[in-house]
Design a protein around this motif. Structure first.
Motif, PDB file in Angstrom:
ATOM      1  N   THR A   6       0.846  -1.181   0.000  1.00 20.15           N
ATOM      2  CA  THR A   6       0.000   0.000   0.000  1.00 20.15           C
ATOM      3  C   THR A   6       0.881   1.229   0.000  1.00 20.15           C
ATOM      4  OG1 THR A   6      -0.101   0.000   2.390  1.00 20.15           O
ATOM      5  CG2 THR A   6      -1.865  -1.149   1.244  1.00 20.15           C
ATOM      6  N   HIS A  32       2.273  -2.165   5.881  1.00 21.90           N
ATOM      7  CA  HIS A  32       1.075  -2.881   6.321  1.00 21.90           C
ATOM      8  C   HIS A  32       1.348  -3.830   7.497  1.00 21.90           C
ATOM      9  CE1 HIS A  32       3.097  -5.375   3.332  1.00 21.90           C
ATOM     10  NE2 HIS A  32       2.633  -6.392   4.023  1.00 21.90           N
ATOM     11  N   HIS A  48      -0.133  -8.392  10.849  1.00 23.01           N
ATOM     12  CA  HIS A  48      -0.208  -8.294   9.404  1.00 23.01           C
ATOM     13  C   HIS A  48      -1.673  -8.532   9.067  1.00 23.01           C
ATOM     14  CE1 HIS A  48      -0.078 -10.217   5.411  1.00 23.01           C
ATOM     15  NE2 HIS A  48       0.928  -9.408   5.201  1.00 23.01           N
TER      16      HIS A  48
END
Length: 109
Positions: A6, A32, A48
């Protein structure tokens, strides 16, 4: 399960299989992934998406130093000052496994 990255990053996000982690690499947790303390388990855990990894003491100690500023060699030196023996190759192998899972990113030193 292969997480997607991301946001933009200026780091190399993966290390191809068979490629080691060098002493000049600067590891950091991927965007992330989060290192936290699990009160339920009374241990450090790696969070995670959809995964919780409960860490042993040495894994947590390594990841606490993965801030993108310390090189792998500096991490080994710091851990060597805390504990009697810290096998350099084991630290590199641990980080290489996390890089392969895309939980840790490396910047070139």
């Amino acid at each position: 399960m292969d997480p997607t990255r991301t946001g933009p990053t200026r780091t190399r996000s993966t290390t191809p299989p068979g490629v080691g982690v060098s002493g000049s690499d600067r590891p950091r947790l991927a965007a992330h992934v989060r290192l936290t303390f699990s009160r339920t388990r009374q241990r450090k855990a790696l969070l995670h998406p959809e995964t919780v990894v409960v860490l042993n003491g040495s894994g947590a100690a390594i990841l606490e130093l993965c801030d993108g500023r310390h090189t792998v060699a500096e991490i080994v030196t710091e851990l060597g000052a805390r504990y009697e023996t810290v096998p350099d190759d084991e630290v590199r192998q641990f980080l290489a496994r996390l890089v392969a899972r895309r939980w840790v990113e490396l910047t070139d030193g």
